[in-house]
Design an enzyme around this catalytic site. Structure first.
Site, PDB file in Angstrom:
ATOM      1  N   ASN A  99      27.637   5.266   4.628  1.00  0.00           N
ATOM      2  CA  ASN A  99      27.162   4.329   3.612  1.00  0.00           C
ATOM      3  C   ASN A  99      28.275   3.644   2.824  1.00  0.00           C
ATOM      4  O   ASN A  99      28.068   2.566   2.266  1.00  0.00           O
ATOM      5  CB  ASN A  99      26.184   5.020   2.657  1.00  0.00           C
ATOM      6  CG  ASN A  99      26.749   6.266   2.015  1.00  0.00           C
ATOM      7  OD1 ASN A  99      27.699   6.874   2.518  1.00  0.00           O
ATOM      8  ND2 ASN A  99      26.183   6.666   0.895  1.00  0.00           N
ATOM      9  N   LYS A 138      37.955  11.048  10.223  1.00  0.00           N
ATOM     10  CA  LYS A 138      36.940  10.703  11.224  1.00  0.00           C
ATOM     11  C   LYS A 138      35.826   9.947  10.537  1.00  0.00           C
ATOM     12  O   LYS A 138      35.038  10.534   9.787  1.00  0.00           O
ATOM     13  CB  LYS A 138      36.370  11.936  11.923  1.00  0.00           C
ATOM     14  CG  LYS A 138      35.458  11.569  13.113  1.00  0.00           C
ATOM     15  CD  LYS A 138      34.660  12.738  13.641  1.00  0.00           C
ATOM     16  CE  LYS A 138      33.332  12.899  12.941  1.00  0.00           C
ATOM     17  NZ  LYS A 138      32.392  11.754  13.161  1.00  0.00           N
ATOM     18  N   SER A 145      25.241  14.781   5.187  1.00  0.00           N
ATOM     19  CA  SER A 145      23.972  15.477   4.977  1.00  0.00           C
ATOM     20  C   SER A 145      24.174  16.966   4.742  1.00  0.00           C
ATOM     21  O   SER A 145      25.205  17.537   5.121  1.00  0.00           O
ATOM     22  CB  SER A 145      23.061  15.283   6.191  1.00  0.00           C
ATOM     23  OG  SER A 145      23.569  15.997   7.305  1.00  0.00           O
ATOM     24  N   GLU A 161      30.432  17.205  -0.093  1.00  0.00           N
ATOM     25  CA  GLU A 161      29.516  16.416  -0.928  1.00  0.00           C
ATOM     26  C   GLU A 161      28.324  16.081  -0.044  1.00  0.00           C
ATOM     27  O   GLU A 161      28.423  15.254   0.860  1.00  0.00           O
ATOM     28  CB  GLU A 161      30.222  15.152  -1.441  1.00  0.00           C
ATOM     29  CG  GLU A 161      29.459  14.446  -2.550  1.00  0.00           C
ATOM     30  CD  GLU A 161      28.527  13.369  -2.032  1.00  0.00           C
ATOM     31  OE1 GLU A 161      27.327  13.711  -1.854  1.00  0.00           O
ATOM     32  OE2 GLU A 161      28.950  12.240  -1.816  1.00  0.00           O
ATOM     33  N   LEU A 162      27.189  16.738  -0.310  1.00  0.00           N
ATOM     34  CA  LEU A 162      26.066  16.715   0.618  1.00  0.00           C
ATOM     35  C   LEU A 162      24.878  15.945   0.051  1.00  0.00           C
ATOM     36  O   LEU A 162      24.985  15.261  -0.953  1.00  0.00           O
ATOM     37  CB  LEU A 162      25.694  18.155   0.973  1.00  0.00           C
ATOM     38  CG  LEU A 162      26.871  19.012   1.475  1.00  0.00           C
ATOM     39  CD1 LEU A 162      26.416  20.430   1.776  1.00  0.00           C
ATOM     40  CD2 LEU A 162      27.552  18.382   2.674  1.00  0.00           C
ATOM     41  N   CYS A 174      23.943   8.499  -2.132  1.00  0.00           N
ATOM     42  CA  CYS A 174      23.549   9.900  -2.328  1.00  0.00           C
ATOM     43  C   CYS A 174      23.029  10.169  -3.733  1.00  0.00           C
ATOM     44  O   CYS A 174      22.247  11.098  -3.937  1.00  0.00           O
ATOM     45  CB  CYS A 174      24.710  10.831  -2.005  1.00  0.00           C
ATOM     46  SG  CYS A 174      26.186  10.518  -2.993  1.00  0.00           S
ATOM     47  N   GLU A 216      14.714  13.626   1.677  1.00  0.00           N
ATOM     48  CA  GLU A 216      15.605  12.557   1.215  1.00  0.00           C
ATOM     49  C   GLU A 216      15.312  11.303   2.034  1.00  0.00           C
ATOM     50  O   GLU A 216      15.399  11.311   3.255  1.00  0.00           O
ATOM     51  CB  GLU A 216      17.070  12.967   1.375  1.00  0.00           C
ATOM     52  CG  GLU A 216      18.040  11.947   0.802  1.00  0.00           C
ATOM     53  CD  GLU A 216      19.496  12.364   0.957  1.00  0.00           C
ATOM     54  OE1 GLU A 216      20.347  11.740   0.313  1.00  0.00           O
ATOM     55  OE2 GLU A 216      19.779  13.296   1.745  1.00  0.00           O
TER      56      GLU A 216
END
Length: 481
Positions: A152, A175, A229, A250-251, A284, A384
């Protein structure tokens, strides 16, 4: 037109192939394949990690002020090429040109903030138990780090990770998401232009189950920073455990937008709209669901519908408010969840389909959508969405909102609109969440700290605490009698 071929960048060299698996990169607004990039082999992943390992000690031994010069040079080059990167982001990810320009600016801020932090890395000195002794705590880099990016914010997430990693003396293999690798490849041209030592930054491309796993599970890797995710984070957590590598995860999040009965309704409506539909809802910390007090729910909902109806959807290269969703797979899932929620008893009061017109026949378009009469157990509340869909749940005051919030595990962020300062102070103590936006729309300041609680992550990014994530502590007991 033939798709443009982009390449990976390992140890200061461009990896070009005439055969191998190619990833097609589609323009979300049209569905056109405008770029292709070859996936990295496992041998190339190993080469990237070994190059980072070879470069690490020399990079660590540079004074932070010298490392900072490279970061400032990268930021300057980004500023020079701002429009180029902004248009690339629009083509690759689908955000509007205004949002894309802001992302480039944000990336520059991430990099320059961390470059400036080089002179503020602190250790500590504590009294010894004996004379002629000193006890000191030094901050040292981990070594080889890995940066795994979400789709994003293809550019900003690079800046967010390489800035603190490099200024603290680490090297990094990045990556990008396989859905948005083009911007990362173009960014590596800047790495090359500024003369960053070989191996300090390398870029590989591939899928999580092979290339991602090879990076995470390799014994050379000492720390992994990942944005993505919760499910992907759990797999990385497991893979990193083999070598007890450090983690910054950071999920996923499912931020509730809480509106209490004494809230400034007009301000809350404006903030709710901006915080939901920014980047087509693919943030997020977006407003994923509204919890509004039943006493003001009708007024709030009526005003919100009118505000959302003003959102201009269209070609993201033009003057519009919202572009397409990233992928057809995500779009299909979003639509299925919306109509599953309608079958559960929710009322679709706005949107819920592809926009009408020839301009929207191709690409991943979805109207700004609002659902009412939604219950906490419904699918739009449980999953989500990561898209332009906003379910509205009526609540019975602060305690009810707190109960609904704290029973969740995706505890990244929440919004609270109220004029009651006692409840604001209580929320700071009682909301089990990483970030609370109090009477404030979606925002993220470089000097803040972005982190989640529970299953929303480990560690965090940004600010002085984000820099600390890339440093280990080394304790020295020194006797000089």
């Amino acid at each position: 037109m033939e798709p443009t071929i982009y390449n990976c960048y390992i140890n200061g060299e461009w990896i070009k192939k005439s055969s191998g698996e190619k990833i097609d990169v589609e323009n979300p607004a049209s569905g056109e394949v405008f770029a292709q990039i070859y996936t990295s082999s496992l041998d190339e992943v190993q080469h990237a990690l070994e190059a980072a390992d070879k470069a690490q000690f020399s990079w660590q031994m540079l004074p932070p002020s010298e490392r900072a010069k490279y970061l400032f040079a990268i930021a300057d080059k980004l500023a020079e090429r701002k429009e180029h990167f902004a248009k690339l982001l629009v083509m690759e990810q689908g955000k509007t040109l205004v949002e894309a320009r802001f992302e480039v600016d944000d990336t520059i801020r991430y990099i320059t903030y961390n470059a400036e932090a080089g002179r503020r890395i602190q250790g500590a000195i504590f009294p010894s138990e004996n004379p002629y002794e000193q006890l000191t705590i030094h901050k040292v880099p981990y070594g080889v780090t890995v940066g795994l990016m979400a789709f994003n914010y293809p550019l900003a997430l690079i800046g967010r990770k390489i800035g603190p990693a490099l200024i603290t003396g680490n090297t990094m293999v990045i990556k990008p998401s396989e859905l948005t690798p083009v911007t990362a490849s173009e960014f590596c041209k800047i790495i090359e232009d500024v003369g960053l030592p070989k191996g300090v930054i390398s870029m590989v491309v591939g899928y999580g189950h092979n290339v991602g796993a090879a990076l995470v599970e390799n014994p050379i890797t000492k720390l992994i920073s990942m944005t993505g995710s919760t499910r992907a984070g759990q797999a990385i957590y497991k893979g990193a455990s083999q070598n007890v590598a450090g983690l910054v995860l950071e999920l996923g999040g499912k931020a509730p937008f809480i509106v209490l009965e004494d809230a400034n309704i007009d301000k809350a409506v404006e903030a709710a709209a901006i915080s939901r539909y920014a980047n087509c809802g693919q943030v997020c910390i977006c407003n994923e669901m509204v919890f509004v007090d039943s006493k003001v729910a009708d007024e709030f909902t009526a005003k919100l519908i009118k505000r959302v109806q003003k959102i201009r959807v269209g070609n993201p290269m033009t003057d519009v408010d919202m572009g397409p969703n990233l992928s057809p797979v995500a779009l299909k899932r979003i639509n299925e969840i919306v109509h599953e929620n309608v079958a559960q008893g929710a009322e679709l009061v706005l949107g819920g389909k592809r926009p009408d017109g020839a301009a929207f026949e191709k690409g991943n378009w979805y109207e700004p959508t609002i659902l009412t009469n939604v219950k906490p157990e419904h699918s739009t509340i449980q999953e989500e969405m990561f898209g332009p869909v906003l379910p509205i749940v009526k609540i019975n005051g602060y305690e009810h909102a707190k109960e609904l919030l704290n029973q969740r595990d995706d505890s990244l962020s929440a919004y609270l609109y109220t004029e009651n300062h006692k409840l604001i102070m209580r929320s700071i103590q009682e909301f089990q969440i990483g970030t609370i936006f109090v009477n404030k729309q979606i925002v993220g300041y470089i000097q803040g700290y972005h982190s989640g609680h529970k299953k929303a992550g480990i560690g965090g990014e940004d600010g002085i605490y984000g820099v600390e994530e890339y440093l280990q502590k080394r304790t020295i007991y020194m006797n000089y009698e």
